[in-house]
Design an enzyme around this catalytic site. Sequence first.
Site, PDB file in Angstrom:
ATOM      1  N   GLU A  34     -43.167 -31.457  34.826  1.00 11.31           N
ATOM      2  CA  GLU A  34     -42.908 -30.783  36.228  1.00 11.31           C
ATOM      3  C   GLU A  34     -43.778 -31.329  37.268  1.00 11.31           C
ATOM      4  O   GLU A  34     -43.501 -31.788  38.378  1.00 11.31           O
ATOM      5  CB  GLU A  34     -42.705 -29.270  36.026  1.00 11.31           C
ATOM      6  CG  GLU A  34     -41.327 -28.934  35.184  1.00 11.31           C
ATOM      7  CD  GLU A  34     -40.170 -29.315  36.051  1.00 11.31           C
ATOM      8  OE1 GLU A  34     -40.168 -29.371  37.240  1.00 11.31           O
ATOM      9  OE2 GLU A  34     -39.105 -29.323  35.003  1.00 11.31           O
ATOM     10  N   TYR A 115     -39.167 -22.407  41.989  1.00 15.15           N
ATOM     11  CA  TYR A 115     -38.188 -23.499  41.016  1.00 15.15           C
ATOM     12  C   TYR A 115     -39.088 -23.596  39.829  1.00 15.15           C
ATOM     13  O   TYR A 115     -38.585 -23.601  38.739  1.00 15.15           O
ATOM     14  CB  TYR A 115     -38.157 -24.785  41.939  1.00 15.15           C
ATOM     15  CG  TYR A 115     -38.142 -26.031  41.002  1.00 15.15           C
ATOM     16  CD1 TYR A 115     -36.782 -26.099  40.474  1.00 15.15           C
ATOM     17  CD2 TYR A 115     -39.070 -26.672  40.823  1.00 15.15           C
ATOM     18  CE1 TYR A 115     -36.606 -27.155  39.352  1.00 15.15           C
ATOM     19  CE2 TYR A 115     -38.914 -27.860  39.839  1.00 15.15           C
ATOM     20  CZ  TYR A 115     -37.735 -27.843  39.087  1.00 15.15           C
ATOM     21  OH  TYR A 115     -37.645 -29.109  38.144  1.00 15.15           O
ATOM     22  N   ASP A 133     -34.171 -26.662  42.664  1.00 16.02           N
ATOM     23  CA  ASP A 133     -34.870 -27.688  43.463  1.00 16.02           C
ATOM     24  C   ASP A 133     -33.759 -28.404  44.282  1.00 16.02           C
ATOM     25  O   ASP A 133     -32.598 -28.103  44.566  1.00 16.02           O
ATOM     26  CB  ASP A 133     -35.653 -28.705  42.609  1.00 16.02           C
ATOM     27  CG  ASP A 133     -34.559 -29.625  41.920  1.00 16.02           C
ATOM     28  OD1 ASP A 133     -33.339 -29.515  41.868  1.00 16.02           O
ATOM     29  OD2 ASP A 133     -35.022 -30.557  41.256  1.00 16.02           O
TER      30      ASP A 133
END
Length: 219
Positions: A34, A115, A133
């Site tokens: 991520e 997010y 997102d």
Amino acid sequence: MTSLVAALLAWYRETARPLPWRATTDPYRVWLSEVMLQQTQVTTVLPYYARFLAQWPTVEALAAAARDEVLAAWQGLGYYRRAHALHETARLVVARGGWPTELAEWRALPGFGEYTAGALASIVGGERVPAVDGNVERVLARLLALEGDPARGAARATLRAYAADLVPAEAPGEWNQAVMELGATVCGRQPRCGECPVAAWCAGLAGGTPAAYPQRVPR
Ligand code: SF4
């Protein structure tokens, strides 16, 4: 599970790109992906991701590394504040005795926005929460033919509520990744609606102008 959700999950299971961070629910590996994927393309991230894991296979190993080593390994990925934050967070996670186990704890970690916390809580913890997102926002705004800017006010609230409603209890992390994948591959700036597994449920397409969504209002 609604038909829309079932159709998108089936599509994802059949067609998803086999990316290494999709084959794991190890929080360290999911989190690393991520962070690296923020502002960086998948193809660029792949070799860095593999090298990082070879050099620091656990969060404890990363936490024990020297900052200069981490920055050197990050060289070429850009946005170096991410490398600093990555290292800081690794140290914090080790200091607190391990990874969070629910959304509120993820959200409390420095640098974890809505997010990222949602992505980790759903993918790692199986928590029924959305992860919105830019890709997800675009897809959902089109599915809803959402009037107004989804980043603000009533339109934002409508989109967030829809995102939360859609998440299936049986596969929250997989679902969030499926919506992201649709946005990254089929429902991009110029949507390819002829290839879309959820076209039958798309109000934007039904209205004839799917690319008109999301409606961005200049700040
Ligand atoms: Fe996006 Fe088109 Fe699919 Fe609607 S039908 S979600 S606009 S690709």
